[in-house]
Design a protein around this motif. Structure first.
Motif, PDB file in Angstrom:
ATOM      1  N   VAL A 315       0.826  -1.208   0.000  1.00 56.96           N
ATOM      2  CA  VAL A 315       0.000   0.000   0.000  1.00 56.96           C
ATOM      3  C   VAL A 315       0.859   1.257   0.000  1.00 56.96           C
ATOM      4  N   ARG A 319       0.481   4.396  -2.637  1.00 55.12           N
ATOM      5  CA  ARG A 319       0.278   5.797  -2.267  1.00 55.12           C
ATOM      6  C   ARG A 319       1.367   6.689  -2.856  1.00 55.12           C
ATOM      7  N   SER A 352      -5.007   2.413   0.103  1.00 48.13           N
ATOM      8  CA  SER A 352      -4.166   3.152  -0.846  1.00 48.13           C
ATOM      9  C   SER A 352      -4.716   4.550  -1.121  1.00 48.13           C
TER      10      SER A 352
END
Length: 406
Positions: A315, A319, A352
């Motif tokens: 994740v 991002r 995310s």
């Protein structure tokens, strides 16, 4: 009715789909795996569409079995047998063309291309950039031509959609002459999926593709993200090969190149050792011993430290790329998730997007948790950015491009 046969030939597999391009309906699909081994699993699915139905409401019949399949020529014979025994009849739906997925087109191929001897030669030459993919793609082309020699064959390249990348995006900061000599640059992959999803998102929203700034996250065992401005790929996470970028099932994604030098010097790793490490023993597999996100999510739910860390690293990378690509686009209008993880892992989507409120992203938890099939919105009505789940259909995209070329 015009039908196009779509072929995705892997090193030990043959995936196929017969598509009615007039109505954009899949008539049948199949997969032959473990080609060259003692026995090969074979599956063939027939789609039975209700008369007059425009929506994809289907009654599927899937037939499974196992048999020896020595090579790709034998695989095509098995495919023909599946059509003959289970349908639909290729005599009633003769393919007017065969569309082939080819992974690497280098900088030479930027559009669907009619396959002749010269194109076959160039696909073979580009195997140096995709040694696991292009030779298998070429084997499928040659086997298909032996069976369907009287119809056009068209190559649709994974890299073609990314030929619109600007030089600043595709250029690596290494010795320029060396890079030119050995064709070292960013090419990008999953192009047919990114193109299909971005076009489907615009159609779903009733918006002009040319006015949208989009991010598409293709998250499967292989994973990539592309920034799409007005329908054109302007940045993408995979590079010279499909190894760069996001954390994947068994692939590392981004890593400091000096780490490889360190492992070579200190651990005695050879080039082949490093290649195997990065492609088959890294990613989720390397972090948690499992490459399937479903297993990672189950382990995280059970409080397993390794699975939790693997999820967090996965994740974190999503991002980071989302923020960087929003900056490159100067903002974003639509974010879409697709492929196995993107379409099914609500936790990955939620986490995310959790830090993107500054960019106008607001996820609706109930919509995100829904198991509804098909394209759907998972952002709130108040969200300035529309976030979607868009099932990909690379086979249909290949059929479309094949039909357009013809």
């Amino acid at each position: 009715m015009s039908a196009i046969l779509v072929i995705n030939s892997g090193s030990s597999s043959l995936k196929y789909s017969l598509i009615d391009v007039e109505h954009e309906r899949e008539l049948a699909s199949g997969l032959i795996e473990r080609i060259g081994q003692e026995t090969s699993p074979v599956s063939h699915t027939v789609r039975r569409w209700a008369d007059g139905e425009a929506a994809p409401t289907m009654l599927d019949a899937t037939h499974r079995g196992e048999q020896p399949v020595a090579d790709h020529d034998a695989a095509f014979a098995v495919m023909l047998e599946q059509f003959a025994v289970h349908g639909p009849s290729l005599e009633q739906h003769p393919p007017v063309a065969v569309g082939h997925r080819v992974v690497h087109g280098g900088a030479r191929f930027f559009a669907p291309t009619l396959i002749d001897a010269d194109v076959e030669r160039q696909i073979g030459e580009l195997s140096v950039l995709a040694p696991l993919h292009n030779p298998a793609n070429l084997a499928g082309i040659l086997a298909a031509k032996a069976v369907f020699g009287d119809v056009p064959h068209v190559a649709v390249f994974d890299t073609a959609f990314h030929q619109t990348l600007p030089p600043a995006a595709y250029t690596y900061a290494i010795d320029a002459e060396l890079a030119r000599e050995h064709r070292v640059r960013r090419y990008g992959f999953h192009g047919t999926s990114h193109q299909f999803v971005s076009e489907a998102a615009a159609a779903f929203l009733g918006r002009d593709l040319g006015e949208l700034r989009q991010l598409v996250f293709h998250l499967g065992n292989g994973a990539s993200v592309t920034a799409i401005d007005g329908g054109r790929s302007v940045e993408t996470s995979m590079g010279l090969t499909p190894l760069e970028g996001l954390v994947m099932g068994t692939r590392s994604g981004d890593i400091d190149p000096a780490a490889l030098v360190h492992l070579s010097r200190r651990a005695g790793y050879s080039i082949d050792d490093l290649d195997a490490l990065l492609n088959t023993r890294s990613g989720l597999q390397g972090l948690a011993g499992r490459s399937d996100m479903r297993d990672i999510l189950a382990g995280r739910e059970a409080g397993e430290e390794a699975a939790t860390l693997a999820f967090d690293v996965y994740v974190h990378r999503l991002r980071a790329y989302a923020g960087a690509y929003i900056a490159q686009l100067g903002g974003v209008d639509v974010i879409s998730f697709t492929a196995g993880v993107g379409e099914n892992a609500a936790a990955v989507r939620a986490e995310s997007m959790a830090t993107l409120g500054f960019a106008g992203v607001e996820i609706d938890p109930e919509r995100n948790a829904s198991r509804e099939r098909g394209i759907r919105r998972i952002s709130t009505d108040a969200s300035r950015v529309t976030v979607l789940v868009v099932p990909t259909n690379e086979e249909l995209q290949i059929a479309r491009q094949t039909a357009e070329l013809l």
